[in-house]
Structure formats: C-alpha cells, structure tokens
Design an enzyme around this catalytic site. Structure first.
Site, PDB file in Angstrom:
ATOM      1  N   LYS A  52       0.845  -1.203   0.000  1.00  0.00           N
ATOM      2  CA  LYS A  52       0.000   0.000   0.000  1.00  0.00           C
ATOM      3  C   LYS A  52       0.879   1.251   0.000  1.00  0.00           C
ATOM      4  CE  LYS A  52      -3.858  -2.297   2.282  1.00  0.00           C
ATOM      5  NZ  LYS A  52      -4.490  -2.729   3.532  1.00  0.00           N
ATOM      6  N   GLN A  96      -5.186  -1.479   9.763  1.00  0.00           N
ATOM      7  CA  GLN A  96      -5.037  -2.812   9.168  1.00  0.00           C
ATOM      8  C   GLN A  96      -5.621  -3.884  10.093  1.00  0.00           C
ATOM      9  OE1 GLN A  96      -3.881  -3.362   6.066  1.00  0.00           O
ATOM     10  NE2 GLN A  96      -4.088  -5.573   6.202  1.00  0.00           N
ATOM     11  N   ASP A 119     -11.465   2.538   3.885  1.00  0.00           N
ATOM     12  CA  ASP A 119     -11.788   1.108   3.824  1.00  0.00           C
ATOM     13  C   ASP A 119     -13.276   0.874   3.571  1.00  0.00           C
ATOM     14  OD1 ASP A 119      -9.829  -0.870   4.088  1.00  0.00           O
ATOM     15  OD2 ASP A 119      -9.527  -0.421   6.215  1.00  0.00           O
TER      16      ASP A 119
HETATM   17  N1  GUN Z   1      -6.994  -6.923   6.189  1.00  0.00           N
HETATM   18  C1  GUN Z   1      -7.230  -7.692   5.084  1.00  0.00           C
HETATM   19  N2  GUN Z   1      -7.864  -6.952   4.134  1.00  0.00           N
HETATM   20  C2  GUN Z   1      -8.022  -5.713   4.643  1.00  0.00           C
HETATM   21  C3  GUN Z   1      -8.586  -4.512   4.133  1.00  0.00           C
HETATM   22  O1  GUN Z   1      -9.108  -4.430   3.003  1.00  0.00           O
HETATM   23  N3  GUN Z   1      -8.539  -3.432   4.970  1.00  0.00           N
HETATM   24  C4  GUN Z   1      -7.999  -3.505   6.217  1.00  0.00           C
HETATM   25  N4  GUN Z   1      -8.027  -2.401   6.967  1.00  0.00           N
HETATM   26  N5  GUN Z   1      -7.472  -4.603   6.714  1.00  0.00           N
HETATM   27  C5  GUN Z   1      -7.472  -5.693   5.925  1.00  0.00           C
END
Ligand code: GUN
Length: 306
Positions: A52, A96, A119
């Site tokens: 990311k 996350q 998100d």
């Molecule tokens: N963990 C696995 N996929 C995601 C996601 O799309 N967003 C977040 N914040 N955590 C994750």
C-alpha cells in the site's frame, strides 16, 4: 480456453487514471494523504501494508505508517485514530485488520471519521452502500466490480453466487452485485449442497479462506470465477495435491518452502470457467488500486474539488 482476468493490468489502468487527479490536488494545495496503522507483526498484514505504501509513493500520495506496539489497548488506539481524524494533511485512515485480541476492533472502526474511512468499513458507509448512496466502498469488493466492468462481463440479469459472508468481502460484494442488477445468493458454511448452488452461478465469487476448496464440480461451464482467497500452503503434501499438474509451482514451493493458492482449484477453473482471476495477480492488486481511488476521492471531497 478461459479468459484470465489480469488484476495487474486493471490496477495499472486505474493508477494511470488517478495520476492526473493526484497532480490536480497537489497543484490545489497539497497531495492526498493516507495514514495506515499497523499493529503487531502479522506477516500477511506486513506485506499488504508495504504494498500500500509503495503504491502511494508511485502515485505521489503522501503516506504515513504508524506502528503501535502489539500490546496497545483499545483506548490507546482510539486516541491514535482520533488524532488522525483531526489532522489536516491526512485524508484517509486505514487500520489494518486483524487487530490483536485485546483490542475491540468494532470500537476502533467506529472511531474513524466516516469522511476519512477509505476502507468503507464504518457503519455510516456500510449504510451508504446498502442504500446506494455515495461514499467509499470496501476496496476488495469495489475492485471485483471494476474487474468485471473492465472485462465487459455482464452482471445485469445474471446469477451471482458469493461464497463467504464476511463484513470485508462477502456482504459488501453481494450488495454491489445487487446494485449492478445481478440476482445474488450469499452462501456460507451452513449452506446445504454448496456445489449445486455454486453451479447455478454465471458469476461465482469465492471468499472463504479455504485453499482450493472450489473445485470443477462447483463451476458452471463458462462462468466468471472471482477468487478472493490468498492462502499460504506450508505443507508439501498439500502443495503437491493442489498443484499436481504444475511442476513450476512445485519447484517454487521447493525453493521457498511455501506457495500461494486461492480458494479456487486453479485447474478446475482452467477446465470449466469462461473467465477467472489468477492467484496471485487477480483480485489482490485491485484492492490496493481501489484504496488509492478512495483516498484520492476523499481528498477531492475535502478540497471541494468534486
Ligand atoms: N486486512 C485484510 N484486508 C483488509 C482490508 O481491506 N482493509 C484492512 N483495513 N485490513 C485488511
């Protein structure tokens, strides 16, 4: 031969479309800003977050990774999120998941300002999704719809079956498919005779987290199969069973000691589907592309540019 739905190609298209929007924001005052909070050392999360941040750098988006200790309490993490909510240079906040057990993840997600919720997990934005109102959509589900649209796979009037009912993928992708006028069924571990339900699907989305569970007998000939799974196989016997027809994958296992597989049996999909997403290189790259798109859109809204 089925079509392979190439997530890296679609990701690059989306990134190229975002570049002028990032430049316009920078010219207007400052680039978009994304803060990622990564608690602990979950290996999967480490890789996601690294990718990311790398993508932010490629696009000129300002990014910041916060690494609170694994022992953090809910109250301490709430204070971190509240500080990010107040910051003028941060347009998007991503906490996350998964969070450590002692942290109340629902309270944390509720604390993220809905305007900065890139998100799409805040209940306000889940409500916007249900009601079909504008707002950030969860990244993996939004990426799946982008993939289907860009490969011109029709959704209106088609039968879609989603296997998995998580808040992150299963539920939101089912709603997005419904908004595209598909007839949608959500299946889960208690669904009787799962293969026969799946075999009705023109679009089959597998988001269960079980390595290669969706075999050829779950797939309607010609269906589009979207594999959201990302499972690491550490046992050679499992790798040898699933990749029995792929000496390259087994050689890769022998070199690295593990290999990635989705929720769909790759040979089943190649034999029966009309189109399918590979693992890796299918849905994964799109999740990050949509996170970038959500961050740029949040920055544009805050700058009054849209
Ligand atoms: N963990 C696995 N996929 C995601 C996601 O799309 N967003 C977040 N914040 N955590 C994750």
């Amino acid at each position: 031969m089925p079509r392979i739905l190439d997530g890296t190609r679609v990701r690059d298209e989306i990134k190229n479309e975002l570049k002028p929007r990032v430049a316009a924001l920078a010219a207007h005052g400052r680039p978009p800003g994304l803060a990622v909070a990564l608690v602990g050392h979950d290996p999967g999360s480490e890789i996601y977050v690294r990718n990311k941040i790398k993508t932010c750098q490629e696009l000129g988006i300002y990014s910041e990774t916060l690494r609170p200790p694994e022992t953090i309490t809910t109250d301490e993490l709430l204070r971190t999120v509240e500080e990010l909510n107040r910051r003028g240079d941060i347009d998007g906040i991503l906490v996350q998941l998964p969070l450590p057990k002692q942290v109340d993840a629902k309270r944390i997600l509720l604390a993220v300002s809905p305007e900065k919720d890139v998100d799409g997990f805040h209940p306000c934005n889940v409500g916007n999704l249900v009601a079909g109102l504008p707002g950030p959509r969860a990244c993996t589900p939004a990426g799946i719809i982008e993939m289907l649209k860009r490969y011109e796979i029709p959704m209106a009037g088609r039968r879609a079956v989603v296997v998995g009912r998580s808040d992150i993928v299963g539920k939101p992708v089912a709603l997005l498919l419904l908004h595209q006028h598909a007839t949608v069924t959500i299946c889960h571990s208690k669904t009787p005779d799962l293969p026969s339900v799946c075999r009705q699907a023109d679009i089959l989305v597998a988001a269960i987290g079980r390595p290669a569970m969706i075999t050829a007998d779950y797939i309607k000939p010609g269906a589009a199969v979207i594999d959201v799974g990302m499972n690491r196989l550490d046992a050679r016997a499992d790798a040898a069973r699933i990749f029995r027809n792929s000496p390259e994958k087994l050689a890769s296992f022998d070199k690295k000691g593990n290999v990635l597989v989705g929720d769909v049996d790759p040979f089943g999909a190649a034999e029966v589907a009309g189109a399918y997403t590979p693992v890796p290189g299918g849905v994964g790259p799109l999740t990050i592309a949509m996170l970038m798109a959500n961050t740029v859109a949040a920055a544009e809204r805050r700058a009054g540019l849209c």
